[in-house]
Scaffold this active site. Structure first.
Site, PDB file in Angstrom:
ATOM      1  N   HIS A  73       7.017 -17.849 114.562  1.00 34.07           N
ATOM      2  CA  HIS A  73       6.961 -16.970 113.742  1.00 34.07           C
ATOM      3  C   HIS A  73       7.177 -16.667 112.463  1.00 34.07           C
ATOM      4  CE1 HIS A  73      10.595 -16.010 116.700  1.00 34.07           C
ATOM      5  NE2 HIS A  73      11.080 -17.494 116.543  1.00 34.07           N
ATOM      6  N   HIS A 113       5.612 -21.858 119.565  1.00 33.25           N
ATOM      7  CA  HIS A 113       6.528 -20.935 119.397  1.00 33.25           C
ATOM      8  C   HIS A 113       6.803 -21.015 117.722  1.00 33.25           C
ATOM      9  CE1 HIS A 113      11.262 -20.161 119.844  1.00 33.25           C
ATOM     10  NE2 HIS A 113      10.848 -19.562 118.842  1.00 33.25           N
ATOM     11  N   ASN A 157       9.213 -11.291 118.119  1.00 33.92           N
ATOM     12  CA  ASN A 157       9.903 -10.871 117.509  1.00 33.92           C
ATOM     13  C   ASN A 157       9.704 -10.191 116.001  1.00 33.92           C
ATOM     14  OD1 ASN A 157      10.162 -12.875 116.024  1.00 33.92           O
ATOM     15  ND2 ASN A 157      12.731 -12.751 115.870  1.00 33.92           N
ATOM     16  N   ASP A 192       9.716 -23.893 116.325  1.00 32.83           N
ATOM     17  CA  ASP A 192      10.534 -22.604 116.050  1.00 32.83           C
ATOM     18  C   ASP A 192      10.429 -22.704 114.371  1.00 32.83           C
ATOM     19  OD1 ASP A 192      12.216 -20.377 116.296  1.00 32.83           O
ATOM     20  OD2 ASP A 192      13.520 -21.106 116.693  1.00 32.83           O
ATOM     21  N   HIS A 226      14.590 -17.693 125.045  1.00 32.20           N
ATOM     22  CA  HIS A 226      15.739 -18.071 124.548  1.00 32.20           C
ATOM     23  C   HIS A 226      16.597 -17.885 125.582  1.00 32.20           C
ATOM     24  CE1 HIS A 226      17.520 -17.457 120.054  1.00 32.20           C
ATOM     25  NE2 HIS A 226      18.729 -17.550 121.153  1.00 32.20           N
ATOM     26  N   ARG A 284       6.203 -13.721 111.302  1.00 34.75           N
ATOM     27  CA  ARG A 284       6.146 -12.872 110.674  1.00 34.75           C
ATOM     28  C   ARG A 284       5.834 -11.093 110.562  1.00 34.75           C
ATOM     29  NH1 ARG A 284      11.421 -14.410 112.274  1.00 34.75           N
ATOM     30  NH2 ARG A 284      11.991 -15.999 111.026  1.00 34.75           N
TER      31      ARG A 284
END
Lengths: 435, 308
Positions: A64, A62, A96, A309, A183, A66
């Site tokens: 990110h 997990h 995301n 995360d 999530h 970006r």
């Protein structure tokens, strides 16, 4: 990529914290393993591993990164550099981004950027629903069949709250052995939620994020996964109640796995009383009782994995009022230290357990070939070396990540990642990147 | 006293009594023909309002001016919440202007706390209402008003009725009244009481009629009409019937009991005209007392010379 030789002798290291031995890494594999001092170093660079624990290279489920879209917060280059510094050899890049990773084109781009950076293996996560909108499935099969070979699908940041859509997603990814990483956040119960709902949220006047909003979704999804026989993975479990539900679901033999973040293993909601948004994260920091339950669950395997995360944000998104601030914390470069502090030094987990929860099981959940393997002859040479006796004060200014939003600034944490090897070559030595 | 006033919990019993006693002295100034003291001459007080509140701003402005402070009104509607100038940049601007005290009103809970602890500004921060967190000077003026009529508030019974969940006034009042020794009972439908209210230093009840007969003061909170869409209660009519202060309930309320409201009122919703305008209502006094109490707070925080 690296100017370092392709042969390394790691002398006197302790695999999984056991007896000291020598590991010879050659041509990307672990070529020889012998008692400490037994292996010759001809043609090899020697790393004196006295006192260091050797772990299979860490795998993050997990992350990110970006990119594309928020390169001001992080790029694939900087995020994977941070991962290497933290002892990781593979990361799952969350979907995301902007544009959302919901097509083969975007996941292949992220995968290719990861290859070019070369710090870790980047495993893109595909969105479950187009644009993360929760309305129709993204092209899951196309992403699975792409060069990126996506196996983990998630709308992370948002919950796939529609029960029918969630059921279909769970069913559909069976065709390519995929997993839906949920999530778990019931959206209506958490509208504008700012922190854990409890005595403190009432006192601080911050809108609460009740534990039930997580637990209700996990219960529903576990039942769905059991019903259709699919693989469900639960992202960033944060409450004691979630642990109970996971334990129950596993007792049924359902294919349910879960992860916990380092910050939910260490920090609790009383930090929010500072109103410092560096502690604003989703799911929110919970109570001390939740922290304790999560530690026990990780130790007994109810929670399968630690996942960072890692959520980088630019300074201006945190230097503001609590309600205006972004959710998230960076975590790649502190994860192993936090796990040592919360789990190893507290006696809940040994280093073999750390290897299992931070490498073996995450690789298995993500179907990451060649990762999370034993430190044995013939296996790919993904090795993380950690000095458990070291201590360090966390200094945001020295992070390899482009962002600085660490909740551990100024804290003294145990352990230091001394070296990370990916396919037999060091990606970082003593915290310095090699490429 | 601490350097900032962010929460009613920042005030010890002695601090709170000092503010109230100082406010009594300063109130006399308001009765004079020349309503002005030289105490804060040369000091700068900034009213930093990220949220509209004309009545609170005017009250602080009058308080600062009666102490001869220079007052700068900074209406920063459109904070970083709506992508205007950030709280930090606004704070740095005020610091550059040399603000000795910043009175801040903000829709985000904790914003004054951020201003006080971030190192962006050096002056004292006074919380003039932050989100659904606190409004300590409102609690002080409420206590001041009650004390004028009831004497010391020790063991006095104060009932606070309405939307406690979203009320900064209720939070500050519970803390301050507890510090002053009063017994507070919150009355609201269960949907409008915060989680964890049982840990607050007060009682909580769902039934207004059962607690009214013993009240020394009853404070009615404003009910936002937008709460209705969120299913906190079924209808305005039902809310009024169960939790409104109306003629029928006035009969149950003891003769000496005070009626307070922080304003602005929803007449006909939480309070009827009969209750708001009746002999027991001190709602207009609350407004006047607000100036005295805020004078006292500014005076004590900025360490002015003795009031004359």
């Amino acid at each position: 990529m690296s100017e370092h030789p392709a042969t390394w002798l790691l002398s006197g290291v302790r695999p999984l914290g056991g007896a000291a031995c020598d590991l010879l890494l050659r041509a990307g594999s672990i070529a020889e393993v012998g008692p400490a001092g037994s292996l010759g170093a001809a043609g090899a660079e020697v790393l004196d591993g006295d006192g260091l624990v050797a772990l299979p290279g860490l795998v993050d489920l997990h992350t990110h990164l970006r990119e594309p879209g928020r390169e001001d917060a992080e790029t694939v280059e900087t995020g994977t550099a941070a991962a290497a510094v933290g002892g990781y050899v593979a990361v799952h890049a969350m979907a995301n981004t902007d544009p959302v990773a919901d097509t083969a084109g975007v996941v292949e781009q992220v995968w290719r950027l990861g290859r070019e950076a070369g710090h870790v293996d980047v495993r893109p996560v595909g969105a479950v629903t187009a644009g993360l909108e929760g309305e129709r499935l993204a092209e899951l099969g196309a992403m699975a069949d792409s060069a990126a070979g996506v196996r983990v699908f998630s709308d992370d940041g948002r919950c796939v709250s529609d029960a029918v859509l969630m059921r279909r997603a769970l069913e559909y990814v069976k065709a390519f052995d995929g997993v839906i990483a949920q999530h778990a956040q019931e959206p209506r119960l958490t509208e504008d939620a700012q922190m854990n709902e409890g005595e403190l949220s009432g006192r601080l006047g911050l809108r609460g994020w009740p534990a039930v909003a997580e637990e209700a979704v996990i219960a529903r999804d576990a039942l769905l996964a059991g019903h259709v026989g699919s693989r469900l993975h639960v992202c960033h479990v944060s409450t004691a109640g979630s642990v109970d539900i996971l334990r129950w679901a596993k007792s049924k033999g359902w294919r349910v796995t879960a992860e916990v973040t380092p910050h939910h293993l260490l920090l609790s909601d009383e930090l929010v009383s500072t109103y410092d948004p560096v502690y604003k994260v989703n799911p929110p920091l919970r109570t001390r009782d939740d922290v304790d339950a999560l530690r026990v669950a990780l130790a007994d395997g109810t929670v399968d994995a630690v996942a960072t995360d890692h959520a980088p944000h630019p300074v201006e998104d945190k230097e503001c009022e609590w309600a205006a601030a972004a959710f998230g914390m960076v975590g790649l470069e502190t994860a192993l230290s936090v796990v040592q502090d919360a789990m190893v030094d507290s006696g809940l987990l040994d280093w073999a357990g750390v290897a299992d929860r931070m490498s073996v099981r995450p690789a298995r959940i993500g179907r990451v070939a060649g990762h999370g393997r034993a430190l044995a002859v013939g296996e790919p040479a993904h090795v993380t070396l950690v000095d458990p006796a070291a201590r360090r004060a966390v200094d945001p200014a020295t992070l390899a990540s482009r962002s600085r939003n660490t909740p551990y600034a100024g804290m003294s944490l145990p352990g230091r990642v001394v070296a990370t090897f990916l396919r037999g070559r060091p990606t970082q030595l003593d915290g310095k990147l090699t490429s | 006293m601490k350097r900032h006033l962010l929460s009613a919990a920042d005030l010890s019993r002695d601090d709170a009594l000092l503010v109230l006693d100082t406010a009594e002295e300063l109130a006399r100034v308001s009765d004079r023909a020349v309503k002005k003291l030289p105490t804060l001459r040369g000091r700068t007080v900034v009213n930093l309002f990220f949220e509209d509140s004309t009545r609170t701003r005017i009250s602080f402005e009058a308080a600062a001016k009666r102490l001869s402070a220079d007052v700068i009104n900074f209406s920063a509607k459109g904070s970083s919440l709506s992508k205007g100038e950030s709280l930090k940049d606004t704070a740095l601007t005020l610091e550059a202007m040399g603000a000795d005290a910043v009175v801040v009103r903000h829709s985000a809970s904790g914003a004054p706390h951020r201003l006080a602890t971030s190192g962006w500004i050096g002056g004292s921060v006074v919380n003039a209402g932050d989100g659904t967190h606190e409004h300590p000077t409102q609690a002080l003026l409420d206590a001041f008003t009650m004390r004028r009529h009831l004497g010391p508030l020790t063991d006095r019974r104060v009932i606070i009725v309405g939307d406690v969940l979203h009320s900064r006034v209720a939070r500050s009042n519970v803390l301050l009244l507890h510090t002053l020794g009063a017994e507070v009972t919150l009355v609201a439908p269960p949907t409008l009481l915060p989680v964890g209210v049982e840990t607050w230093p007060c009682a909580a009840a769902y039934d207004l009629d059962s607690v009214l007969p013993k009240a020394d003061a009853v404070m009615m909170l404003r009910v936002q009409r937008e709460r209705m869409g969120a299913a906190y209660f079924p209808s305005v009519r039902e809310y009024s019937r169960r939790y409104g202060l109306h003629a029928g309930r006035l009969g149950v309320l003891p003769e000496h009991a005070l009626i307070l409201h922080p304003g602005p009122m929803n007449r006909g919703l939480e309070i009827t005209a009969e209750a708001a305008d009746g002999a027991r209502s001190v709602i207009v006094e609350q407004v006047a007392n607000g100036v005295s109490v805020r004078m006292a707070v500014l005076y004590l925080l900025l360490g002015g010379s003795e009031p004359g």
